[in-house]
Design a protein around this motif. Sequence first.
Motif, PDB file in Angstrom:
ATOM      1  N   PRO A 267      -1.280  76.391  74.356  1.00  0.00           N
ATOM      2  CA  PRO A 267      -2.790  76.497  73.967  1.00  0.00           C
ATOM      3  C   PRO A 267      -2.851  76.597  72.509  1.00  0.00           C
ATOM      4  O   PRO A 267      -3.779  76.080  71.657  1.00  0.00           O
ATOM      5  CB  PRO A 267      -3.624  77.302  74.625  1.00  0.00           C
ATOM      6  CG  PRO A 267      -2.917  78.083  75.845  1.00  0.00           C
ATOM      7  CD  PRO A 267      -1.770  77.655  75.456  1.00  0.00           C
ATOM      8  N   ASP A 268      -1.953  77.262  72.111  1.00  0.00           N
ATOM      9  CA  ASP A 268      -2.258  77.680  70.939  1.00  0.00           C
ATOM     10  C   ASP A 268      -1.956  76.479  69.425  1.00  0.00           C
ATOM     11  O   ASP A 268      -2.888  75.763  68.741  1.00  0.00           O
ATOM     12  CB  ASP A 268      -1.605  79.070  70.001  1.00  0.00           C
ATOM     13  CG  ASP A 268      -0.631  78.715  70.741  1.00  0.00           C
ATOM     14  OD1 ASP A 268      -0.322  78.683  72.128  1.00  0.00           O
ATOM     15  OD2 ASP A 268      -0.285  79.549  69.717  1.00  0.00           O
ATOM     16  N   LYS A 269      -0.369  76.112  69.607  1.00  0.00           N
ATOM     17  CA  LYS A 269       0.033  74.803  69.149  1.00  0.00           C
ATOM     18  C   LYS A 269      -0.156  73.612  69.620  1.00  0.00           C
ATOM     19  O   LYS A 269      -1.525  73.109  68.475  1.00  0.00           O
ATOM     20  CB  LYS A 269       1.524  74.539  69.871  1.00  0.00           C
ATOM     21  CG  LYS A 269       2.296  75.642  69.149  1.00  0.00           C
ATOM     22  CD  LYS A 269       3.929  75.552  69.934  1.00  0.00           C
ATOM     23  CE  LYS A 269       4.989  76.062  69.457  1.00  0.00           C
ATOM     24  NZ  LYS A 269       4.935  77.389  69.295  1.00  0.00           N
TER      25      LYS A 269
ATOM     26  N   SER B  70      -2.738  72.987  50.508  1.00  0.00           N
ATOM     27  CA  SER B  70      -2.901  73.817  50.100  1.00  0.00           C
ATOM     28  C   SER B  70      -3.944  74.098  51.544  1.00  0.00           C
ATOM     29  O   SER B  70      -4.477  74.704  52.328  1.00  0.00           O
ATOM     30  CB  SER B  70      -4.620  72.722  49.653  1.00  0.00           C
ATOM     31  OG  SER B  70      -4.427  71.758  50.234  1.00  0.00           O
ATOM     32  N   GLU B  71      -3.058  73.027  53.151  1.00  0.00           N
ATOM     33  CA  GLU B  71      -3.402  73.231  54.059  1.00  0.00           C
ATOM     34  C   GLU B  71      -3.608  74.334  54.388  1.00  0.00           C
ATOM     35  O   GLU B  71      -2.025  75.190  54.923  1.00  0.00           O
ATOM     36  CB  GLU B  71      -2.695  72.538  54.878  1.00  0.00           C
ATOM     37  CG  GLU B  71      -2.896  72.424  56.255  1.00  0.00           C
ATOM     38  CD  GLU B  71      -3.791  72.698  57.148  1.00  0.00           C
ATOM     39  OE1 GLU B  71      -5.407  71.311  56.832  1.00  0.00           O
ATOM     40  OE2 GLU B  71      -4.235  73.727  57.725  1.00  0.00           O
ATOM     41  N   PRO B  72      -4.164  76.130  55.265  1.00  0.00           N
ATOM     42  CA  PRO B  72      -3.723  76.892  55.180  1.00  0.00           C
ATOM     43  C   PRO B  72      -3.154  76.876  57.141  1.00  0.00           C
ATOM     44  O   PRO B  72      -2.686  78.179  56.661  1.00  0.00           O
ATOM     45  CB  PRO B  72      -5.387  77.278  55.059  1.00  0.00           C
ATOM     46  CG  PRO B  72      -6.305  76.182  56.020  1.00  0.00           C
ATOM     47  CD  PRO B  72      -5.512  75.278  54.939  1.00  0.00           C
ATOM     48  N   ARG B  73      -3.160  75.724  57.631  1.00  0.00           N
ATOM     49  CA  ARG B  73      -2.584  75.686  58.842  1.00  0.00           C
ATOM     50  C   ARG B  73      -1.276  75.375  58.645  1.00  0.00           C
ATOM     51  O   ARG B  73      -0.673  75.060  59.903  1.00  0.00           O
ATOM     52  CB  ARG B  73      -3.126  75.841  59.856  1.00  0.00           C
ATOM     53  CG  ARG B  73      -4.326  76.747  59.894  1.00  0.00           C
ATOM     54  CD  ARG B  73      -6.147  75.925  61.020  1.00  0.00           C
ATOM     55  NE  ARG B  73      -5.041  76.954  62.131  1.00  0.00           N
ATOM     56  CZ  ARG B  73      -5.895  76.675  63.469  1.00  0.00           C
ATOM     57  NH1 ARG B  73      -7.180  75.400  63.731  1.00  0.00           N
ATOM     58  NH2 ARG B  73      -5.791  76.942  64.972  1.00  0.00           N
ATOM     59  N   LEU B  74      -0.344  75.210  57.805  1.00  0.00           N
ATOM     60  CA  LEU B  74       0.705  74.972  57.273  1.00  0.00           C
ATOM     61  C   LEU B  74       1.837  74.996  58.356  1.00  0.00           C
ATOM     62  O   LEU B  74       2.554  74.232  58.755  1.00  0.00           O
ATOM     63  CB  LEU B  74       0.942  74.417  56.036  1.00  0.00           C
ATOM     64  CG  LEU B  74       2.105  73.392  55.700  1.00  0.00           C
ATOM     65  CD1 LEU B  74       1.667  71.896  56.149  1.00  0.00           C
ATOM     66  CD2 LEU B  74       2.285  73.203  54.315  1.00  0.00           C
ATOM     67  N   GLY B  75       1.994  76.436  58.500  1.00  0.00           N
ATOM     68  CA  GLY B  75       3.696  77.076  58.721  1.00  0.00           C
ATOM     69  C   GLY B  75       2.673  76.974  60.642  1.00  0.00           C
ATOM     70  O   GLY B  75       3.504  76.609  61.110  1.00  0.00           O
ATOM     71  N   GLU B  76       1.590  77.138  60.829  1.00  0.00           N
ATOM     72  CA  GLU B  76       1.191  76.551  62.138  1.00  0.00           C
ATOM     73  C   GLU B  76       1.483  75.456  62.629  1.00  0.00           C
ATOM     74  O   GLU B  76       2.016  75.355  63.868  1.00  0.00           O
ATOM     75  CB  GLU B  76      -0.215  77.512  62.456  1.00  0.00           C
ATOM     76  CG  GLU B  76      -0.249  78.699  62.563  1.00  0.00           C
ATOM     77  CD  GLU B  76      -2.022  78.972  62.750  1.00  0.00           C
ATOM     78  OE1 GLU B  76      -2.419  78.096  63.771  1.00  0.00           O
ATOM     79  OE2 GLU B  76      -2.315  79.128  61.247  1.00  0.00           O
ATOM     80  N   PHE B  77       1.172  74.237  61.776  1.00  0.00           N
ATOM     81  CA  PHE B  77       1.159  73.085  62.370  1.00  0.00           C
ATOM     82  C   PHE B  77       2.802  72.987  62.073  1.00  0.00           C
ATOM     83  O   PHE B  77       3.162  72.386  63.499  1.00  0.00           O
ATOM     84  CB  PHE B  77       0.635  72.205  61.073  1.00  0.00           C
ATOM     85  CG  PHE B  77       0.814  70.539  61.362  1.00  0.00           C
ATOM     86  CD1 PHE B  77       0.504  70.396  62.286  1.00  0.00           C
ATOM     87  CD2 PHE B  77       2.117  69.898  60.837  1.00  0.00           C
ATOM     88  CE1 PHE B  77       0.712  68.577  62.466  1.00  0.00           C
ATOM     89  CE2 PHE B  77       2.032  68.982  61.215  1.00  0.00           C
ATOM     90  CZ  PHE B  77       1.245  68.152  61.730  1.00  0.00           C
ATOM     91  N   TYR B  78       3.522  73.323  61.264  1.00  0.00           N
ATOM     92  CA  TYR B  78       4.948  73.027  61.564  1.00  0.00           C
ATOM     93  C   TYR B  78       5.424  73.202  62.302  1.00  0.00           C
ATOM     94  O   TYR B  78       6.830  72.628  63.549  1.00  0.00           O
ATOM     95  CB  TYR B  78       5.413  73.177  60.380  1.00  0.00           C
ATOM     96  CG  TYR B  78       5.923  71.987  59.354  1.00  0.00           C
ATOM     97  CD1 TYR B  78       6.603  70.705  59.977  1.00  0.00           C
ATOM     98  CD2 TYR B  78       4.982  71.284  58.755  1.00  0.00           C
ATOM     99  CE1 TYR B  78       6.590  69.448  59.327  1.00  0.00           C
ATOM    100  CE2 TYR B  78       4.277  70.144  58.614  1.00  0.00           C
ATOM    101  CZ  TYR B  78       5.675  69.218  58.536  1.00  0.00           C
ATOM    102  OH  TYR B  78       5.453  68.323  57.683  1.00  0.00           O
TER     103      TYR B  78
END
Length: 371
Positions: A238-240, A291-299
């Motif tokens: 669900p988080d992804k 600058s996207e704060p959730r870049l790591g989670e997004f990838y």
Amino acid sequence: MHHSISSVARNADALTAVWSGGERTELPYLWLRDNCGCSECCVEQTTEKRFHLFRVPSDLKPSTVSIEDAGSEDEAVSIAWPDGHLTRHRSSEIHGLLSPPRLDLQYWDGRFQPRRFDYGRFQASDRAAAEVIEEFLRTGVCVLVDAPTEPDSLEQLATRLGPIREVLFERIHNVMLDPKGYNIAHTGLAVAPHNDFTSYTWPPSVQALHMLVNECEGGESTVVDGFGLLNELRSDHPDKFDVLCKVPVPSRIFSEEYECYAVNPMVALDSDGEVRMMRFNTAQMQAIPLSEPRLGEFYAAYHELSRRVNDPGAQVNFRLEGGQILLCAGHRVLHGRTALRSNGHRHLQDAYFEHDNVRNHPGMLRRTGRI
Ligand SMILES: [Fe+2]
Ligand SMILES: [Zn+2]
């Protein structure tokens, strides 16, 4: 079977209707007034609404309420309003509005094969057309066979699918090997599953891929059920899934004359929280700003989605022959093709339509008595 209301009770801002089976329905006073179907509140010639809600106070209450012709087919809730206006709602019509018509979606994986329908019957028979469209609405994909092989015959589908949605390519777009082509589909390379025009904020929602000639080895068509895949991802991670709904992704496409660019998350939900749109187009995706704060989670989430889209277990492959048209629900179904393995002639034409038009065609056929 007709539906009967046995009693109505007046509350602060709504009537409570009790149906003969005991169920209760709340009917807000402003809803009852707003949906008055009388000849003063509607334009008779067009059936459009003429009444504007601001003309009554926000705390509007009826002067009198009664049930007329109780128990008959014509049974109606009759309301007199303080300004003297009269409104009549037939019980059967209120019943018909209890919940919106539901579309049952059928999700699929790589074991599925799209159903095939005869092009001529689809065009000529209203009943056959409704059957094809209802299958298309459930699964998001079907194939029309024995279609013409003349260029631009996709124009003829407008009688069933509504007007063509034009985009920055030609109205009917040609896909063939072209050393000067501006997009991967013009090369012989494999085209991984994707949806088209993620670079529009509202991408075209129906795509017709019409094979005119296919004398090439390889180049098998691939489709993937994006909604089925996203629902699985949602229950597994669900988080992804949430990150894919939130992080905006830039997308760009260009032709010889134009360029279009839009920034939107890969997944959009409807007001019930169900998946409404997938945007997955690796070739057109641009770099997300750092600058996207959730870049790591997004990838991490995008990696998981990319793996699932490209999993052979999710992909349905079939060969589209000359005279066949693949219809895809563009916001749901991803399409692609395997690499071309010979230089045989292959000519595909593409055009887009809008799901809102397609979805309403069977209902329109029923309302006008054609089926
Ligand atoms: Fe495409
Ligand atoms: Zn009225």
